[in-house]
Design a protein around this motif. Structure first.
Motif, mmCIF file in Angstrom:
data_model
loop_
_atom_site.group_PDB
_atom_site.id
_atom_site.type_symbol
_atom_site.label_atom_id
_atom_site.label_comp_id
_atom_site.label_asym_id
_atom_site.label_seq_id
_atom_site.Cartn_x
_atom_site.Cartn_y
_atom_site.Cartn_z
ATOM 1 N N TYR A 300 46.660 -87.166 17.144
ATOM 2 C CA TYR A 300 47.099 -88.568 16.500
ATOM 3 C C TYR A 300 47.293 -88.291 15.215
ATOM 4 C CZ TYR A 300 42.492 -88.608 14.812
ATOM 5 O OH TYR A 300 41.615 -89.220 14.187
ATOM 6 N N MET A 301 46.593 -87.314 14.201
ATOM 7 C CA MET A 301 46.864 -87.143 12.956
ATOM 8 C C MET A 301 47.449 -86.687 12.596
ATOM 9 S SD MET A 301 42.909 -85.591 12.476
ATOM 10 C CE MET A 301 42.366 -84.834 14.096
ATOM 11 N N ASP A 302 47.758 -86.706 10.718
ATOM 12 C CA ASP A 302 48.769 -86.577 10.537
ATOM 13 C C ASP A 302 48.915 -85.121 9.952
ATOM 14 O OD1 ASP A 302 51.187 -86.205 8.255
ATOM 15 O OD2 ASP A 302 50.042 -86.912 7.024
ATOM 16 N N GLY A 303 49.059 -84.497 10.739
ATOM 17 C CA GLY A 303 49.167 -83.198 9.978
ATOM 18 C C GLY A 303 47.265 -82.749 10.259
ATOM 19 N N LYS A 340 41.728 -80.318 5.336
ATOM 20 C CA LYS A 340 42.782 -79.582 4.419
ATOM 21 C C LYS A 340 42.755 -79.585 3.612
ATOM 22 C CE LYS A 340 47.572 -79.070 5.359
ATOM 23 N NZ LYS A 340 47.868 -78.486 6.058
ATOM 24 N N VAL A 341 42.887 -78.172 2.748
ATOM 25 C CA VAL A 341 43.216 -77.753 1.794
ATOM 26 C C VAL A 341 44.669 -78.287 1.261
ATOM 27 C CG1 VAL A 341 43.840 -75.890 -0.057
ATOM 28 C CG2 VAL A 341 42.023 -75.435 1.620
ATOM 29 N N ASP A 342 44.781 -79.574 0.376
ATOM 30 C CA ASP A 342 46.020 -80.498 0.382
ATOM 31 C C ASP A 342 45.816 -81.495 -1.126
ATOM 32 O OD1 ASP A 342 48.068 -81.357 0.896
ATOM 33 O OD2 ASP A 342 48.220 -83.051 2.042
ATOM 34 N N LYS A 343 46.212 -81.196 -2.532
ATOM 35 C CA LYS A 343 46.130 -81.393 -2.835
ATOM 36 C C LYS A 343 46.970 -82.773 -3.026
ATOM 37 C CE LYS A 343 46.039 -80.248 -7.500
ATOM 38 N NZ LYS A 343 45.021 -79.159 -8.918
ATOM 39 N N ILE A 347 41.248 -87.376 1.103
ATOM 40 C CA ILE A 347 40.008 -86.407 1.024
ATOM 41 C C ILE A 347 39.080 -85.470 0.668
ATOM 42 C CG2 ILE A 347 38.646 -85.788 3.850
ATOM 43 C CD1 ILE A 347 38.757 -89.355 3.724
ATOM 44 N N TYR A 348 40.235 -84.896 0.607
ATOM 45 C CA TYR A 348 39.987 -83.467 0.249
ATOM 46 C C TYR A 348 39.854 -83.410 -1.576
ATOM 47 C CZ TYR A 348 41.432 -78.762 -1.861
ATOM 48 O OH TYR A 348 40.940 -77.642 -2.675
ATOM 49 N N ASP A 349 40.272 -84.183 -1.860
ATOM 50 C CA ASP A 349 40.591 -84.690 -3.708
ATOM 51 C C ASP A 349 39.220 -85.191 -3.870
ATOM 52 O OD1 ASP A 349 42.734 -83.707 -4.087
ATOM 53 O OD2 ASP A 349 43.894 -85.775 -3.759
ATOM 54 N N TRP A 371 42.142 -76.448 12.749
ATOM 55 C CA TRP A 371 43.401 -76.255 12.785
ATOM 56 C C TRP A 371 44.842 -77.520 12.176
ATOM 57 C CZ3 TRP A 371 45.796 -75.715 17.003
ATOM 58 C CH2 TRP A 371 44.558 -75.711 18.335
ATOM 59 N N PRO A 372 44.051 -78.023 10.959
ATOM 60 C CA PRO A 372 45.159 -78.491 9.031
ATOM 61 C C PRO A 372 45.587 -76.690 9.009
ATOM 62 C CG PRO A 372 43.037 -79.488 9.759
ATOM 63 C CD PRO A 372 42.589 -78.501 10.422
ATOM 64 N N GLY A 373 45.535 -75.409 8.790
ATOM 65 C CA GLY A 373 45.367 -74.785 8.451
ATOM 66 C C GLY A 373 44.687 -74.771 6.632
ATOM 67 N N ASP A 374 44.352 -73.906 5.694
ATOM 68 C CA ASP A 374 43.808 -73.533 5.357
ATOM 69 C C ASP A 374 43.076 -74.465 5.325
ATOM 70 O OD1 ASP A 374 44.305 -70.654 4.289
ATOM 71 O OD2 ASP A 374 44.761 -71.227 2.147
#
Ligand code: MIG
Length: 784
Positions: A300-303, A340-343, A347-349, A371-374
């Motif tokens: 259900y999530m975005d990536g 997820k590592v994602d600038k 949530i990451y920021d 699951w989200p990768g890095d």
């Protein structure tokens, strides 16, 4: 026993409830927690006790005597005699002199583990003896007639004698088998029964710990740890019930859940679009199969970004959830720990900016892959991270989400395990991963609990995969990735019973099995068993065949419906048992020995259980079975739920089990509160409580307590509940006394209906008045 040993006992001092014993090489602290609970503490790693399981536990001053004896000292409480000698050898007796727990006097002497004559493996440095490099270990003498239980979530049999287990929260996707020495949860709490006397050992150490129940050597059992303090509690019974009660006094009991969480729940990896979710919801309602909850798994999530939605598949989650609510469905969404590592991803920021993530030993935010990768790992041991995570729950509750499912929180990682030295700030007392690992999920659940409580004002519903001792205060658990196999249906029964004895009152397995393709017969038998387990959730893995109640054929669907309806009928009973569990720690699903400890025949019954005090269930766990052999414990009579036939306890019986029959027996004298069946909790206004009275033996009487409140808020904590006491006396006449003890729930019942089983045309007197039973000779309605 520890590295430097203890040496001779020099002297001791008493300070309130605490006794400090000075040995040549170490100091030992003994605390009298209660007359039945003794704590032994040796600060090998940290000066202070460092429990993550025991919170807000108050001790008042305890009465005990202490005196010096030859080579040691003796502590006498109201219930126990504890003798402590040179080398910190400790023996614990009850007041009549039964030796309950004795330190082993010899050296640990593990069995031989042979490789070949020319011991290549040993030469390469492989361990030949189990755990010879453990830093701390305590070895206890093992007597032949000892039985072991508890230790949380374990494969294998109910009695843990002969098993060897490790506590290191582990996500191993291979099919769980009896050889598995570790699974998702770590609950270092062992229960023993010896000659009908029970005691517990709670080794409150969250590093990697090991329990060996006589596998190493039949003469002893031991527990050990890779590091940390020696901190363990001896907990006296003499009943298993009291041991569990005392253990949950320390670590907390399961909070009262919202009533809907005890209804049927449907899950799947994944219902990945609004259309599919609505199709599932409509199917339940159209087919009149009761269901309260639908889960949304990771898609259900975005990536796989936690706290986001895939807006292509779910255009308007809020509107969808509103629609589902109007149909009586509650939505539970999965939230994993990995961010997820994602600038640019909020949530990451936020986490990065505020230092919420675990770091490597160089102080750089630690990355692994999920699951989200890095991904990075929130430092749940930090209270500021927890407050942030708690606040994030609002993102989900604003969409209308009713509960949160925490997965992957061992924590799991795709690129190898987290190194030992990944650092958690832990509120300024930095700890390494090896110390944080087993409590990571515990603190994630705590943060989630606090967030949901604050945002909704209702009793939080959280399901977690990993856990530590005490996690029951915050979350329900499920037993992770089982398989759709008969072996796993069997395994789930002792697994859930031992989880229950380990304080986890609200637990369940994936009904129908997660991995592999289920069959119609397996689903039927699993649903029959699941009907009586606290968490009743059908779930299956991506790529496996459909497993919803209707996914096979009409007959399978009909039997699913029949049992799920039975569950809804029994809701007030199950809720009563959860209320009991909240007060005393007594789990809903429990081994027979919990109520029938004097009957040693119950000690190794793996595949039957009690659902609360009044219902015995012996699920069918073999494909094609025509009959099921089962044991009815001594001391009560048992009524066959299906036929009304009465059996004496203390015997094995053989029950015919066509597909639609799961053997269910009601204890003689029971009062079972039941509701009209609903498609979901709250569908109907419940104004009438039906009390099913099972009469068996003449000249007996029994009582039952029924509890009712609004089923969702915390108002019960300020007294807004009603409590009824029902006393049944079965003599020449049947006499019922129905009393309201607490009457503070304004919307309580208007009517009570009694249904008598095996009345035999006796006169019925209710609260002193003779009442006419109806033409079937069975039903009386009164307005109190
Ligand atoms: O790596 O979210 O145990 O219930 O469906 C697998 C997908 C991740 C494991 C959970 C399972 C869930 C699945 N998850």
């Amino acid at each position: 026993m520890i590295k430097n040993g203890y040496g001779k006992l020099l002297d001791f001092q008493v300070n309130g409830n605490d006794i400090v014993i000075n040995y040549e090489h170490n100091k030992v602290f003994v605390s009298i927690i209660r007359s039945t609970i003794i704590n032994f503490f040796v600060p090998l790693f940290r000066k202070e006790r460092n429990s993550k399981a025991v919170e807000n536990f108050e001790t008042t001053h305890r009465k005990f005597e202490i005196k010096a004896i030859e080579n040691g000292l003796e502590i006498i409480t109201e219930k126990l005699v504890v003798k402590i000698f040179d080398y910190f050898k400790t023996d614990i007796y009850d007041k009549t002199g039964n030796l309950l727990c004795q330190d082993y006097r010899g050296e640990k002497a593990p069995f031989e583990r042979r490789f070949s004559d020319y011991d290549l493996l040993a030469a390469e440095g492989h361990k030949t003896n189990a755990n010879s490099d453990e830093k701390i270990y305590v070895v206890k003498k093992l007597e032949e007639d000892t039985y072991f239980y508890g230790l949380g979530e374990r494969s294998g049999h109910l009695n843990k004698k002969g098993y060897h287990y490790v506590n290191w929260n582990t996500d191993n996707p291979a099919p769980h088998g009896e050889t598995f020495d570790r699974l998702y949860k770590s609950i270092p709490f062992l229960i023993g029964i010896k000659k009908n006397i029970s005691f517990g050992i709670f080794f409150d150490n969250h590093f990697e710990t090991t329990f060996d129940m006589g596998r190493d050597n039949k003469d002893y059992y031991y527990f050990s740890a890779a590091d940390g303090n020696l901190d363990y509690y001896f907990i006296y019974g003499p009943s298993v019930k009291e041991v569990v009660e005392n253990y949950t006094k320390l670590t907390g009991t399961t909070p009262l859940p919202q009533l809907w969480t005890l209804g049927f729940q449907q899950c799947r990896w994944s219902y990945g679009s609004e259309a599919r979710v609505m199709e599932i919801a409509n199917s339940f309602r159209k087919r009149e199969i009761p269901c309260d909850t639908i889960y949304l798994d990771i898609d259900y999530m975005d990536g796989y970004r936690v706290f986001t939605w895939n807006k292509e598949k779910f255009k308007n989650p809020h509107a969808m959830i509103e629609k589902l609510k109007s149909m009586g469905f509650k939505i539970v969404t999965i939230i994993d720990p990995g961010v997820k590592v994602d600038k640019g991803y909020k949530i990451y920021d936020e986490g990065l900016e505020n230092d919420y993530f675990a770091k490597d030993n160089q102080g750089i935010v630690y990355r692994n892959e999920v699951w989200p990768g890095d991904s990075v790992y929130p430092d749940f041991l930090n209270s500021k991270t927890r407050s942030w995570w708690a606040k994030n729950q609002k993102i989900m509750t604003d969409y209308g989400v009713s509960g949160i499912w925490n997965d992957m929180n061992e924590p799991a990682s795709f690129k190898g395990p987290l190194p030992d030295d990944v650092m958690f700030d832990n509120d300024g007392i930095p700890v390494m991963h090896k110390e944080a690992h087993n409590i990571y999920a515990h603190f994630m659940a705590k943060a989630t609990y606090e967030g949901l409580k604050k945002e909704t004002g209702k009793r939080p519903f959280i399901v977690t995969r990993a856990a530590y001792a005490g996690t029951q205060k915050y979350s329900t658990v499920w037993t992770g990735d089982n398989q759709s196999t008969w072996e796993h249906l069997r395994m789930s029964i002792p697994m859930l019973m031992n989880l229950g004895l380990s304080g986890i009152g609200f637990c369940g397995t994936d009904v129908g099995g997660f991995g592999h393709d289920c069959t119609s017969e397996l689903l039927i038998r699993w649903v029959q068993m699941g009907t009586f387990t606290p968490l009743f959730r059908n779930h299956s893995a991506m790529g496996t065949r459909d497993q919803e109640p209707w996914a096979f054929d009409e007959k399978t669907e009909e039997i699913n419906r029949q049992y799920i309806k039975l569950r809804y009928k029994l809701l007030p009973y199950i809720y009563d048992m959860m209320w009991q569990c909240n007060k005393t720690g007594a789990p809903l699903i429990r081994p027979l020995l919990f109520n029938y400890q004097a009957d040693a025949e119950t000690y190794e019954l793996n595949y039957e259980f009690l659902c609360g005090d009044n219902i015995l269930v012996a699920p069918v766990v073999e494909q094609g079975a025509k009959v099921r052999t089962l044991y009815l414990p001594k001391g009560d009579s048992w009524v066959d739920y299906w036929t009304g036939e009465i059996h004496e306890g203390g015997q094995y019986i053989i029950k015919n089990v066509p597909l639609d029959i799961c053997p269910i027996y009601i204890k003689g004298g029971s009062v079972l509160p039941t509701y009209e069946v609903q498609n979901y909790v709250g569908e109907k206004e419940i104004t009438k409580l039906t009390l099913q009275v099972y009469l068996t033996d003449e000249n007996t009487s029994s009582t039952y307590n029924h509890y009712v409140d609004d089923g969702e808020s915390f108002k019960y904590m300020v007294g807004e509940y009603s409590n009824y006491k029902i006393k049944v006396t079965n003599g020449e006449k049947v006499e019922i006394k129905l009393k309201v003890i607490d009457n503070n729930y304004k919307d309580s019942y208007k009517n009570f209906q009694f249904v008598f089983h095996n009345l035999k045309e006796k006169e019925v007197i209710i609260n002193g008045e003779t009442k006419a039973v109806d033409d079937k000779g069975k039903i009386v309605i009164i307005k109190p």
